[in-house]
Scaffold this motif. Structure first.
Motif, PDB file in Angstrom:
ATOM      1  N   GLU A  47      68.873  64.533  56.413  1.00 49.09           N
ATOM      2  CA  GLU A  47      68.131  64.784  55.186  1.00 49.09           C
ATOM      3  C   GLU A  47      67.137  63.645  55.001  1.00 49.09           C
ATOM      4  O   GLU A  47      67.520  62.478  55.038  1.00 49.09           O
ATOM      5  CB  GLU A  47      69.075  64.808  53.967  1.00 49.09           C
ATOM      6  N   PHE A  48      65.871  63.999  54.801  1.00 48.88           N
ATOM      7  CA  PHE A  48      64.825  62.990  54.581  1.00 48.88           C
ATOM      8  C   PHE A  48      64.423  62.979  53.105  1.00 48.88           C
ATOM      9  O   PHE A  48      64.206  64.021  52.514  1.00 48.88           O
ATOM     10  CB  PHE A  48      63.580  63.326  55.407  1.00 48.88           C
ATOM     11  N   PHE A  49      64.294  61.782  52.555  1.00 47.09           N
ATOM     12  CA  PHE A  49      63.817  61.664  51.177  1.00 47.09           C
ATOM     13  C   PHE A  49      62.696  60.637  51.117  1.00 47.09           C
ATOM     14  O   PHE A  49      62.776  59.582  51.745  1.00 47.09           O
ATOM     15  CB  PHE A  49      64.947  61.202  50.239  1.00 47.09           C
ATOM     16  N   ASP A  50      61.657  60.964  50.379  1.00 42.25           N
ATOM     17  CA  ASP A  50      60.604  59.984  50.155  1.00 42.25           C
ATOM     18  C   ASP A  50      60.130  60.106  48.714  1.00 42.25           C
ATOM     19  O   ASP A  50      59.470  61.069  48.343  1.00 42.25           O
ATOM     20  CB  ASP A  50      59.438  60.220  51.120  1.00 42.25           C
ATOM     21  N   LYS A  51      60.492  59.111  47.902  1.00 40.06           N
ATOM     22  CA  LYS A  51      60.139  59.140  46.482  1.00 40.06           C
ATOM     23  C   LYS A  51      58.683  58.734  46.243  1.00 40.06           C
ATOM     24  O   LYS A  51      58.166  58.850  45.136  1.00 40.06           O
ATOM     25  CB  LYS A  51      61.049  58.193  45.694  1.00 40.06           C
ATOM     26  N   MET A  52      58.044  58.241  47.315  1.00 41.62           N
ATOM     27  CA  MET A  52      56.699  57.706  47.130  1.00 41.62           C
ATOM     28  C   MET A  52      55.716  58.748  46.580  1.00 41.62           C
ATOM     29  O   MET A  52      54.997  58.475  45.635  1.00 41.62           O
ATOM     30  CB  MET A  52      56.173  57.143  48.443  1.00 41.62           C
ATOM     31  N   MET A  53      55.718  59.939  47.185  1.00 45.07           N
ATOM     32  CA  MET A  53      54.753  60.945  46.753  1.00 45.07           C
ATOM     33  C   MET A  53      54.979  61.407  45.317  1.00 45.07           C
ATOM     34  O   MET A  53      54.037  61.456  44.539  1.00 45.07           O
ATOM     35  CB  MET A  53      54.740  62.132  47.730  1.00 45.07           C
ATOM     36  N   PRO A  54      56.228  61.764  44.949  1.00 45.16           N
ATOM     37  CA  PRO A  54      56.427  62.135  43.545  1.00 45.16           C
ATOM     38  C   PRO A  54      56.059  61.013  42.578  1.00 45.16           C
ATOM     39  O   PRO A  54      55.494  61.274  41.509  1.00 45.16           O
ATOM     40  CB  PRO A  54      57.925  62.458  43.449  1.00 45.16           C
ATOM     41  N   ASP A  55      56.374  59.755  42.958  1.00 46.04           N
ATOM     42  CA  ASP A  55      56.021  58.631  42.091  1.00 46.04           C
ATOM     43  C   ASP A  55      54.508  58.505  41.957  1.00 46.04           C
ATOM     44  O   ASP A  55      53.975  58.272  40.871  1.00 46.04           O
ATOM     45  CB  ASP A  55      56.585  57.316  42.659  1.00 46.04           C
ATOM     46  N   LYS A  56      53.818  58.668  43.097  1.00 47.50           N
ATOM     47  CA  LYS A  56      52.353  58.574  43.090  1.00 47.50           C
ATOM     48  C   LYS A  56      51.739  59.632  42.184  1.00 47.50           C
ATOM     49  O   LYS A  56      50.813  59.347  41.422  1.00 47.50           O
ATOM     50  CB  LYS A  56      51.815  58.782  44.514  1.00 47.50           C
ATOM     51  N   LEU A  57      52.267  60.852  42.292  1.00 50.82           N
ATOM     52  CA  LEU A  57      51.741  61.952  41.479  1.00 50.82           C
ATOM     53  C   LEU A  57      51.989  61.680  39.998  1.00 50.82           C
ATOM     54  O   LEU A  57      51.094  61.839  39.169  1.00 50.82           O
ATOM     55  CB  LEU A  57      52.385  63.281  41.899  1.00 50.82           C
ATOM     56  N   ALA A  58      53.198  61.205  39.669  1.00 46.71           N
ATOM     57  CA  ALA A  58      53.529  60.905  38.277  1.00 46.71           C
ATOM     58  C   ALA A  58      52.605  59.818  37.731  1.00 46.71           C
ATOM     59  O   ALA A  58      52.114  59.908  36.606  1.00 46.71           O
ATOM     60  CB  ALA A  58      54.989  60.477  38.157  1.00 46.71           C
ATOM     61  N   GLN A  59      52.350  58.796  38.556  1.00 48.37           N
ATOM     62  CA  GLN A  59      51.451  57.713  38.130  1.00 48.37           C
ATOM     63  C   GLN A  59      50.043  58.227  37.876  1.00 48.37           C
ATOM     64  O   GLN A  59      49.419  57.881  36.873  1.00 48.37           O
ATOM     65  CB  GLN A  59      51.379  56.650  39.224  1.00 48.37           C
ATOM     66  N   ALA A  60      49.554  59.056  38.809  1.00 51.23           N
ATOM     67  CA  ALA A  60      48.195  59.582  38.685  1.00 51.23           C
ATOM     68  C   ALA A  60      48.069  60.455  37.441  1.00 51.23           C
ATOM     69  O   ALA A  60      47.074  60.405  36.723  1.00 51.23           O
ATOM     70  CB  ALA A  60      47.817  60.369  39.936  1.00 51.23           C
ATOM     71  N   GLU A  61      49.124  61.251  37.161  1.00 58.70           N
ATOM     72  CA  GLU A  61      49.098  62.123  35.982  1.00 58.70           C
ATOM     73  C   GLU A  61      49.135  61.307  34.693  1.00 58.70           C
ATOM     74  O   GLU A  61      48.455  61.636  33.728  1.00 58.70           O
ATOM     75  CB  GLU A  61      50.267  63.118  36.035  1.00 58.70           C
ATOM     76  N   THR A  62      49.931  60.220  34.692  1.00 51.93           N
ATOM     77  CA  THR A  62      50.000  59.344  33.515  1.00 51.93           C
ATOM     78  C   THR A  62      48.651  58.694  33.254  1.00 51.93           C
ATOM     79  O   THR A  62      48.186  58.627  32.113  1.00 51.93           O
ATOM     80  CB  THR A  62      51.063  58.242  33.725  1.00 51.93           C
ATOM     81  N   LYS A  63      48.024  58.238  34.343  1.00 54.75           N
ATOM     82  CA  LYS A  63      46.722  57.585  34.206  1.00 54.75           C
ATOM     83  C   LYS A  63      45.688  58.557  33.634  1.00 54.75           C
ATOM     84  O   LYS A  63      44.933  58.202  32.722  1.00 54.75           O
ATOM     85  CB  LYS A  63      46.271  57.077  35.579  1.00 54.75           C
ATOM     86  N   LEU A  64      45.698  59.770  34.155  1.00 53.33           N
ATOM     87  CA  LEU A  64      44.754  60.784  33.694  1.00 53.33           C
ATOM     88  C   LEU A  64      44.960  61.083  32.210  1.00 53.33           C
ATOM     89  O   LEU A  64      43.998  61.187  31.443  1.00 53.33           O
ATOM     90  CB  LEU A  64      44.932  62.058  34.528  1.00 53.33           C
ATOM     91  N   LYS A  65      46.229  61.174  31.812  1.00 57.22           N
ATOM     92  CA  LYS A  65      46.563  61.460  30.412  1.00 57.22           C
ATOM     93  C   LYS A  65      46.065  60.328  29.499  1.00 57.22           C
ATOM     94  O   LYS A  65      45.508  60.573  28.437  1.00 57.22           O
ATOM     95  CB  LYS A  65      48.086  61.626  30.294  1.00 57.22           C
ATOM     96  N   ARG A  66      46.270  59.075  29.955  1.00 52.15           N
ATOM     97  CA  ARG A  66      45.843  57.915  29.173  1.00 52.15           C
ATOM     98  C   ARG A  66      44.324  57.928  28.986  1.00 52.15           C
ATOM     99  O   ARG A  66      43.816  57.677  27.895  1.00 52.15           O
ATOM    100  CB  ARG A  66      46.288  56.637  29.891  1.00 52.15           C
ATOM    101  N   LEU A  67      43.598  58.224  30.067  1.00 51.52           N
ATOM    102  CA  LEU A  67      42.136  58.277  29.998  1.00 51.52           C
ATOM    103  C   LEU A  67      41.684  59.396  29.060  1.00 51.52           C
ATOM    104  O   LEU A  67      40.748  59.216  28.278  1.00 51.52           O
ATOM    105  CB  LEU A  67      41.544  58.489  31.395  1.00 51.52           C
ATOM    106  N   ASP A  68      42.364  60.536  29.134  1.00 53.24           N
ATOM    107  CA  ASP A  68      42.043  61.667  28.258  1.00 53.24           C
ATOM    108  C   ASP A  68      42.208  61.293  26.791  1.00 53.24           C
ATOM    109  O   ASP A  68      41.352  61.585  25.965  1.00 53.24           O
ATOM    110  CB  ASP A  68      42.970  62.849  28.575  1.00 53.24           C
TER     111      ASP A  68
END
Ligand code: ZN
Length: 161
Positions: A47-68
């Motif tokens: 089983e492979f797990f990589d939290k990096m991508m979900p974390d990256k997406l969450a960060q990008a979405e938070t940043k976008l929301k803050r700018l909005d």
């Protein structure tokens, strides 16, 4: 965690470098430190797990929301300043109309001129206060474009959405 192949719940964490050997040669392989690999102790399924991508997406979405949010509050501020400028400009127009009246006394004329000058100063002050807001709005628009692209890019990588 449960093995998707055999249902066993016992796993052992493994390293990517332990998994790869080609033709007897050890392959030194670079893989992201964020990747975790678990091997089922029963059937060996990995089983492979990589939290990096979900974390990256969450960060990008938070940043976008803050700018909005910031953009919306700046636009509101700008709008209220603009409507105040409009009101004051209309008031000056009304004063100018009254100044055209030939029946007003010199004293009234002076008072109206002074009032008009005061309002003009007020407008200049508001315009000055609006300048940094306009600048920030432009900055945010640019940042938002980049953040938008980042979120889109990451979302496009998601399978099954
Ligand atoms: Zn298994």
């Amino acid at each position: 965690m449960k093995c998707t192949q055999c249902g066993c719940k016992r796993f052992i964490e493994s390293a990517f470098s332990n998994l790869i050997s080609v033709g007897g040669w050890d392959v030194s392989c670079s893989i992201s430190k964020t990747v975790k690999i678990f091997a089922c102790l029963e059937c060996g399924h990995l089983e492979f797990f990589d939290k990096m991508m979900p974390d990256k997406l969450a960060q990008a979405e938070t940043k976008l929301k803050r700018l909005d949010d910031e953009l919306n509050s700046l636009l509101q501020d700008k709008e209220s300043k603009d409507s105040l400028i409009n009101e004051l400009t209309e008031e000056i127009t009304r004063i100018e109309e009254r100044l055209k009246n030939l029946d007003i006394t010199v004293r009234e004329q002076n008072e109206l001129s002074e009032k008009s000058q005061q309002i003009n100063n007020e407008i200049q002050q508001i315009l000055q206060a609006r300048r940094p807001i306009d600048k920030r709005i432009q900055e945010i628009a640019k940042n938002k474009e980049a953040a938008d692209l980042e979120v889109q890019k990451l979302r496009n990588l998601c399978v099954g959405e």
